[in-house]
Design a protein around this motif. Structure first.
Motif, PDB file in Angstrom:
ATOM      1  N   ARG A 168      -4.952 -11.688   0.633  1.00  0.00           N
ATOM      2  CA  ARG A 168      -4.846 -10.585   1.235  1.00  0.00           C
ATOM      3  C   ARG A 168      -6.040 -10.694   2.454  1.00  0.00           C
ATOM      4  O   ARG A 168      -7.025 -11.567   2.143  1.00  0.00           O
ATOM      5  N   GLY A 228       1.978  -5.318   5.344  1.00  0.00           N
ATOM      6  CA  GLY A 228       2.768  -6.054   4.387  1.00  0.00           C
ATOM      7  C   GLY A 228       1.921  -6.700   3.119  1.00  0.00           C
ATOM      8  O   GLY A 228       0.853  -6.128   2.664  1.00  0.00           O
ATOM      9  N   ASP A 229       2.274  -8.086   2.814  1.00  0.00           N
ATOM     10  CA  ASP A 229       1.528  -8.569   1.818  1.00  0.00           C
ATOM     11  C   ASP A 229       0.247  -9.068   2.071  1.00  0.00           C
ATOM     12  O   ASP A 229      -0.637  -9.440   1.046  1.00  0.00           O
ATOM     13  N   ASN A 241       1.946  -5.577  -3.206  1.00  0.00           N
ATOM     14  CA  ASN A 241       2.262  -6.771  -2.743  1.00  0.00           C
ATOM     15  C   ASN A 241       4.020  -6.854  -3.008  1.00  0.00           C
ATOM     16  O   ASN A 241       4.611  -7.684  -3.638  1.00  0.00           O
ATOM     17  N   LEU A 242       4.747  -5.664  -2.247  1.00  0.00           N
ATOM     18  CA  LEU A 242       5.940  -5.784  -2.544  1.00  0.00           C
ATOM     19  C   LEU A 242       6.716  -5.584  -1.060  1.00  0.00           C
ATOM     20  O   LEU A 242       6.183  -4.863  -0.136  1.00  0.00           O
ATOM     21  N   THR A 243       8.192  -5.939  -1.153  1.00  0.00           N
ATOM     22  CA  THR A 243       8.821  -5.959   0.280  1.00  0.00           C
ATOM     23  C   THR A 243       8.796  -4.419   0.876  1.00  0.00           C
ATOM     24  O   THR A 243       8.897  -4.252   2.077  1.00  0.00           O
ATOM     25  N   PRO A 244       9.480  -3.345   0.168  1.00  0.00           N
ATOM     26  CA  PRO A 244       9.451  -2.249   0.414  1.00  0.00           C
ATOM     27  C   PRO A 244       8.281  -1.599   1.190  1.00  0.00           C
ATOM     28  O   PRO A 244       8.265  -0.690   1.906  1.00  0.00           O
ATOM     29  N   ALA A 281       5.743  -3.395   2.509  1.00  0.00           N
ATOM     30  CA  ALA A 281       5.760  -4.204   3.921  1.00  0.00           C
ATOM     31  C   ALA A 281       6.536  -3.264   4.856  1.00  0.00           C
ATOM     32  O   ALA A 281       6.143  -3.338   6.083  1.00  0.00           O
ATOM     33  N   VAL A 282       7.900  -3.187   4.511  1.00  0.00           N
ATOM     34  CA  VAL A 282       8.726  -2.275   5.405  1.00  0.00           C
ATOM     35  C   VAL A 282       8.285  -1.125   5.962  1.00  0.00           C
ATOM     36  O   VAL A 282       8.384  -0.761   7.129  1.00  0.00           O
ATOM     37  N   GLN A 283       7.932  -0.311   4.742  1.00  0.00           N
ATOM     38  CA  GLN A 283       7.410   0.844   5.331  1.00  0.00           C
ATOM     39  C   GLN A 283       6.024   0.988   6.165  1.00  0.00           C
ATOM     40  O   GLN A 283       6.034   1.809   6.977  1.00  0.00           O
ATOM     41  N   SER A 284       5.246  -0.012   5.935  1.00  0.00           N
ATOM     42  CA  SER A 284       4.138  -0.044   6.560  1.00  0.00           C
ATOM     43  C   SER A 284       4.204  -0.442   7.982  1.00  0.00           C
ATOM     44  O   SER A 284       3.699  -0.104   9.093  1.00  0.00           O
ATOM     45  N   THR A 326       9.275  -0.806  -8.755  1.00  0.00           N
ATOM     46  CA  THR A 326       8.951  -2.243  -9.027  1.00  0.00           C
ATOM     47  C   THR A 326      10.129  -2.831  -9.918  1.00  0.00           C
ATOM     48  O   THR A 326      10.570  -2.182 -10.846  1.00  0.00           O
TER      49      THR A 326
END
Length: 121
Positions: free
Chosen positions: A12, A31-32, A39-42, A44-47, A71
């Motif tokens: 990070r 994101g990650d 550390n999750l795709t949803p 990262a998308v929301q961010s 999760t």
């Protein structure tokens, strides 16, 4: 002015510097690689969506909700999914007298009826 970008534990990042002299210079970590976020795709998308809202609609900024985050772990023969607080975290946050947990066994519809899964809420 220079920005310091440092790789922290588990890859990070942490960025630090006083405000840049030029207000048009920005550094974003999403994101990650963002520090303090799951550390999750949803997430990262929301961010990314929240950053976009902040940049293009500054009067109506969006703040990503980092909890509760669903999760899932896809394993065989049975998957694992979680959302919200663990029982321990809920007791610490709300107290034992305000936390009730339920457990049940069930047969998943996508497996044979001999398989048994356990659910705890």
């Amino acid at each position: 002015q220079r920005w310091a970008v440092v790789a922290e534990e588990q890859g990070r990042t942490a960025a630090s510097a006083s405000a840049p002299a030029d207000d048009t210079t920005y550094l974003f970590a999403l994101g990650d690689v963002a520090e303090g976020a799951p550390n999750l795709t949803p997430v990262a998308v929301q961010s990314g969506e929240a950053l976009s809202a902040q940049l293009f609609h500054p009067l109506h900024p969006a703040v990503p909700a980092l909890a509760p985050v669903t999760t899932a772990v896809f394993t065989s023969p049975v998957e694992l999914a979680t959302v919200g607080l663990t029982e321990e975290a809920a007791v610490t946050t709300y107290g034992r007298d305000r936390v009730t947990c339920f457990t049940r066994n069930f047969a998943p519809v996508d497996r044979d009826r001999k398989s048994v899964c356990r659910e705890r809420v």
